[in-house]
Scaffold this motif. Structure first.
Motif, mmCIF file in Angstrom:
data_model
loop_
_atom_site.group_PDB
_atom_site.id
_atom_site.type_symbol
_atom_site.label_atom_id
_atom_site.label_comp_id
_atom_site.label_asym_id
_atom_site.label_seq_id
_atom_site.Cartn_x
_atom_site.Cartn_y
_atom_site.Cartn_z
ATOM 1 N N ASP A 1 0.849 -1.189 0.000
ATOM 2 C CA ASP A 1 0.000 0.000 0.000
ATOM 3 C C ASP A 1 0.887 1.242 0.000
ATOM 4 O OD1 ASP A 1 -1.780 2.127 0.606
ATOM 5 O OD2 ASP A 1 -3.144 0.706 1.577
ATOM 6 N N ARG A 2 0.870 1.944 -1.108
ATOM 7 C CA ARG A 2 1.744 3.113 -1.261
ATOM 8 C C ARG A 2 1.439 4.192 -0.229
ATOM 9 N NH1 ARG A 2 5.423 4.724 -5.403
ATOM 10 N NH2 ARG A 2 5.859 6.926 -5.158
ATOM 11 N N ARG A 3 0.244 4.200 0.327
ATOM 12 C CA ARG A 3 -0.091 5.205 1.338
ATOM 13 C C ARG A 3 0.767 5.067 2.597
ATOM 14 N NH1 ARG A 3 -6.298 4.028 1.758
ATOM 15 N NH2 ARG A 3 -5.387 1.963 1.529
ATOM 16 N N ILE A 4 1.368 3.899 2.820
ATOM 17 C CA ILE A 4 2.219 3.706 3.993
ATOM 18 C C ILE A 4 3.559 4.413 3.815
ATOM 19 C CG2 ILE A 4 3.438 1.975 5.408
ATOM 20 C CD1 ILE A 4 1.141 0.041 4.758
ATOM 21 N N TYR A 5 3.976 4.598 2.559
ATOM 22 C CA TYR A 5 5.257 5.258 2.294
ATOM 23 C C TYR A 5 5.239 6.672 2.873
ATOM 24 C CZ TYR A 5 9.059 7.485 -0.278
ATOM 25 O OH TYR A 5 10.194 8.186 -0.615
ATOM 26 N N LEU A 6 6.090 6.900 3.864
ATOM 27 C CA LEU A 6 6.238 8.193 4.538
ATOM 28 C C LEU A 6 4.921 8.733 5.092
ATOM 29 C CD1 LEU A 6 8.822 9.905 2.156
ATOM 30 C CD2 LEU A 6 9.246 8.468 4.146
ATOM 31 N N ALA A 7 4.025 7.836 5.497
ATOM 32 C CA ALA A 7 2.712 8.222 6.008
ATOM 33 C C ALA A 7 2.797 8.815 7.407
ATOM 34 C CB ALA A 7 1.792 7.007 6.040
ATOM 35 N N SER A 8 1.846 9.665 7.707
ATOM 36 C CA SER A 8 1.687 10.193 9.055
ATOM 37 C C SER A 8 0.970 9.140 9.903
ATOM 38 C CB SER A 8 0.850 11.471 9.032
ATOM 39 O OG SER A 8 -0.489 11.156 8.645
ATOM 40 N N SER A 9 0.974 9.346 11.193
ATOM 41 C CA SER A 9 0.243 8.463 12.093
ATOM 42 C C SER A 9 -1.242 8.464 11.748
ATOM 43 C CB SER A 9 0.460 8.901 13.545
ATOM 44 O OG SER A 9 -0.348 8.149 14.409
ATOM 45 N N ALA A 10 -1.800 9.622 11.436
ATOM 46 C CA ALA A 10 -3.224 9.710 11.097
ATOM 47 C C ALA A 10 -3.551 8.849 9.872
ATOM 48 C CB ALA A 10 -3.622 11.164 10.857
ATOM 49 N N THR A 11 -2.685 8.869 8.875
ATOM 50 C CA THR A 11 -2.901 8.050 7.682
ATOM 51 C C THR A 11 -2.821 6.567 8.034
ATOM 52 O OG1 THR A 11 -2.061 9.770 6.218
ATOM 53 C CG2 THR A 11 -2.025 7.508 5.371
ATOM 54 N N LEU A 12 -1.853 6.192 8.872
ATOM 55 C CA LEU A 12 -1.721 4.789 9.274
ATOM 56 C C LEU A 12 -2.952 4.332 10.056
ATOM 57 C CD1 LEU A 12 2.067 4.746 10.240
ATOM 58 C CD2 LEU A 12 1.003 3.974 8.106
ATOM 59 N N ILE A 13 -3.486 5.180 10.904
ATOM 60 C CA ILE A 13 -4.713 4.840 11.635
ATOM 61 C C ILE A 13 -5.870 4.667 10.660
ATOM 62 C CG2 ILE A 13 -6.449 5.709 13.266
ATOM 63 C CD1 ILE A 13 -4.080 6.852 14.916
ATOM 64 N N ASP A 14 -5.966 5.543 9.661
ATOM 65 C CA ASP A 14 -7.012 5.396 8.640
ATOM 66 C C ASP A 14 -6.885 4.056 7.916
ATOM 67 O OD1 ASP A 14 -8.087 7.886 9.236
ATOM 68 O OD2 ASP A 14 -7.140 8.899 7.520
ATOM 69 N N LEU A 15 -5.654 3.646 7.620
ATOM 70 C CA LEU A 15 -5.434 2.357 6.963
ATOM 71 C C LEU A 15 -5.879 1.205 7.854
ATOM 72 C CD1 LEU A 15 -1.949 3.060 5.368
ATOM 73 C CD2 LEU A 15 -4.096 2.722 4.139
ATOM 74 N N LEU A 16 -5.587 1.302 9.148
ATOM 75 C CA LEU A 16 -6.034 0.259 10.083
ATOM 76 C C LEU A 16 -7.560 0.218 10.143
ATOM 77 C CD1 LEU A 16 -3.452 0.766 12.983
ATOM 78 C CD2 LEU A 16 -3.528 -1.125 11.329
ATOM 79 N N HIS A 17 -8.188 1.386 10.175
ATOM 80 C CA HIS A 17 -9.659 1.434 10.209
ATOM 81 C C HIS A 17 -10.276 0.722 9.018
ATOM 82 C CE1 HIS A 17 -9.849 5.289 12.911
ATOM 83 N NE2 HIS A 17 -9.600 4.194 13.599
ATOM 84 N N ALA A 18 -9.599 0.765 7.880
ATOM 85 C CA ALA A 18 -10.152 0.234 6.636
ATOM 86 C C ALA A 18 -9.785 -1.224 6.354
ATOM 87 C CB ALA A 18 -9.690 1.110 5.473
ATOM 88 N N LEU A 19 -9.117 -1.903 7.275
ATOM 89 C CA LEU A 19 -8.723 -3.294 7.029
ATOM 90 C C LEU A 19 -9.947 -4.172 6.786
ATOM 91 C CD1 LEU A 19 -5.898 -3.845 9.675
ATOM 92 C CD2 LEU A 19 -5.640 -3.830 7.187
ATOM 93 N N ASP A 20 -9.895 -4.933 5.724
ATOM 94 C CA ASP A 20 -10.979 -5.863 5.399
ATOM 95 C C ASP A 20 -10.852 -7.140 6.218
ATOM 96 O OD1 ASP A 20 -12.075 -4.205 3.454
ATOM 97 O OD2 ASP A 20 -10.810 -5.044 1.873
#
Length: 181
Positions: A79-98
């Protein structure tokens, strides 16, 4: 209860000053650290139901080398969004886990992974491991957090306990900070 593993990529090099940051490979020290930490995670870490990772070269090489320590490869969701992501972005990614897996390993970069620990683990003086992260969450560091949530969509600030923190130098002192003499 959910379990989140955070694995920072191993030490990368700057051998090619023209290379983009995204394309930097591991250096020799990083390769050694990735293998050592892969063995450690195999022997002491939880079994992860899902692995999500930045597609940066240094992350993919860290995973490839660590996988050799496991004796097998495992599916990775890049997931390219993890590249240099902020904590807020990483939390959003966790929220969206299928599928709501019980255990997830996220492999990525600082400062995002370190900041994620600071956001999820309360700064109430009860976690000496959190204090260690404040000193440094170095390359190839591996942390395990226990999250007091039933679903990943419930992850919020202060919901976690830092269960373990392991750095390459904890396993091999030659992989610690380079001393300037």
């Amino acid at each position: 209860m959910k379990t989140l593993g955070l694995f920072r990529h191993a030490k990368s090099g700057w051998a090619d000053p023209r290379a983009r940051d995204f394309d930097r490979p591991l250096n020799e020290r990083g390769e050694k650290g990735a293998l050592l930490m892969g063995r450690y995670i195999r022997d002491h870490g939880p079994r992860f139901d899902r692995v999500v990772a930045s597609p940066a070269i240094r992350v993919s090489e860290t995973i490839d080398i660590a996988s050799k320590a496991f004796g097998r490869s495992f599916p990775v969701e890049w997931d390219r969004r993890i590249y240099l992501a902020s904590s807020a972005t990483l939390i959003d990614l966790l929220h969206a886990l299928d599928g709501d897996p019980d255990t997830v390993l996220m492999v990525g970069h600082n400062p995002g992974l370190e900041d994620l620990i600071f956001d999820l683990v309360p700064d109430d003086g009860s976690s000496p491991l959190r204090d260690e992260v404040e000193v440094k969450f170095p390359t190839a560091a591996f942390a395990v957090l226990a999250l007091a949530v039933d679903r990943w969509s419930d992850v919020a600030a202060g919901c976690a306990k830092l269960v373990s923190l392991t750095r390459p130098r904890d396993l091999d002192p030659t992989l610690g900070p380079e001393l300037v003499g």
